[in-house]
Design a protein around this motif. Structure first.
Motif, PDB file in Angstrom:
ATOM      1  N   MET A  47       7.414  14.206  -7.864  1.00  0.00           N
ATOM      2  CA  MET A  47       7.681  12.797  -8.077  1.00  0.00           C
ATOM      3  C   MET A  47       7.505  11.998  -6.785  1.00  0.00           C
ATOM      4  O   MET A  47       7.050  10.873  -6.830  1.00  0.00           O
ATOM      5  N   THR A  48       7.871  12.578  -5.645  1.00  0.00           N
ATOM      6  CA  THR A  48       7.762  11.830  -4.395  1.00  0.00           C
ATOM      7  C   THR A  48       6.310  11.564  -4.024  1.00  0.00           C
ATOM      8  O   THR A  48       6.042  10.630  -3.284  1.00  0.00           O
ATOM      9  N   GLY A  49       5.387  12.350  -4.547  1.00  0.00           N
ATOM     10  CA  GLY A  49       3.977  12.108  -4.275  1.00  0.00           C
ATOM     11  C   GLY A  49       3.452  10.865  -4.959  1.00  0.00           C
ATOM     12  O   GLY A  49       2.448  10.294  -4.545  1.00  0.00           O
ATOM     13  N   HIS A  50       4.151  10.417  -5.997  1.00  0.00           N
ATOM     14  CA  HIS A  50       3.725   9.236  -6.740  1.00  0.00           C
ATOM     15  C   HIS A  50       4.558   7.995  -6.404  1.00  0.00           C
ATOM     16  O   HIS A  50       4.437   6.965  -7.085  1.00  0.00           O
ATOM     17  N   LEU A  51       5.387   8.061  -5.403  1.00  0.00           N
ATOM     18  CA  LEU A  51       6.197   6.901  -5.022  1.00  0.00           C
ATOM     19  C   LEU A  51       5.369   5.670  -4.659  1.00  0.00           C
ATOM     20  O   LEU A  51       5.740   4.555  -5.036  1.00  0.00           O
ATOM     21  N   SER A  96      12.872   2.237  -0.036  1.00  0.00           N
ATOM     22  CA  SER A  96      13.655   2.912   1.005  1.00  0.00           C
ATOM     23  C   SER A  96      13.287   4.395   1.086  1.00  0.00           C
ATOM     24  O   SER A  96      13.234   4.965   2.182  1.00  0.00           O
ATOM     25  N   MET A  97      12.992   5.019  -0.059  1.00  0.00           N
ATOM     26  CA  MET A  97      12.533   6.410  -0.037  1.00  0.00           C
ATOM     27  C   MET A  97      11.156   6.522   0.616  1.00  0.00           C
ATOM     28  O   MET A  97      10.895   7.475   1.361  1.00  0.00           O
ATOM     29  N   LEU A  98      10.294   5.553   0.353  1.00  0.00           N
ATOM     30  CA  LEU A  98       8.980   5.539   0.993  1.00  0.00           C
ATOM     31  C   LEU A  98       9.109   5.394   2.507  1.00  0.00           C
ATOM     32  O   LEU A  98       8.418   6.071   3.266  1.00  0.00           O
ATOM     33  N   MET A  99      10.003   4.512   2.935  1.00  0.00           N
ATOM     34  CA  MET A  99      10.181   4.305   4.366  1.00  0.00           C
ATOM     35  C   MET A  99      10.710   5.572   5.034  1.00  0.00           C
ATOM     36  O   MET A  99      10.232   5.962   6.108  1.00  0.00           O
ATOM     37  N   TYR A 108      -2.467   7.367  -0.975  1.00  0.00           N
ATOM     38  CA  TYR A 108      -2.490   7.629  -2.412  1.00  0.00           C
ATOM     39  C   TYR A 108      -3.845   7.167  -2.918  1.00  0.00           C
ATOM     40  O   TYR A 108      -4.192   5.999  -2.804  1.00  0.00           O
ATOM     41  N   TYR A 109      -4.611   8.097  -3.462  1.00  0.00           N
ATOM     42  CA  TYR A 109      -5.951   7.780  -3.944  1.00  0.00           C
ATOM     43  C   TYR A 109      -5.881   7.450  -5.425  1.00  0.00           C
ATOM     44  O   TYR A 109      -5.497   8.284  -6.236  1.00  0.00           O
TER      45      TYR A 109
END
Length: 107
Positions: free
Chosen positions: A1-5, A45-48, A59-60
């Motif tokens: 899931m974190t790969g699609h943030l 905030s998770m992305l940061m 992200y492609y």
């Protein structure tokens, strides 16, 4: 899931906007907008945290590399701006409930 943030940050509001249009009750629409705004704040905030821990994210879109496809890239500055914008939108949305009740007429 974190790969699609990175894309989730864009898709959540794009899905919620037509849903708000289809809702007939302004209060429910406000709750949906508030939930999506809070979700984007958490996502940013998770992305940061991810960017500061491991470096820039790429992200492609469409699984095509950058020369042919679209690359959505988030670095430290982008994540900071994203966090500021989502925080401001969430705080502002908290105070728009009374304005929404005043401006939108009930049918």
């Amino acid at each position: 899931m974190t790969g699609h943030l990175p894309i989730l940050q864009v898709v959540l509001p794009l899905i919620a906007a037509p849903l708000c249009l289809l809702m007939r009750h302004p209060n429910r629409c406000w709750w949906l907008a508030m939930a999506v705004s809070a979700a984007t704040l958490v996502t940013s905030s998770m992305l940061m945290a991810t960017v500061y821990a491991g470096g820039p994210l790429s992200y492609y879109l469409g699984s095509w590399p950058a020369p042919w496809g679209i690359e959505y890239r988030i670095d430290r500055l982008n994540s900071l701006v994203l966090l500021i914008v989502t925080a401001i939108s969430t705080v502002v949305l908290l105070f728009t409930r009374h304005s929404l009740e005043y401006e939108v007429k009930r049918n």
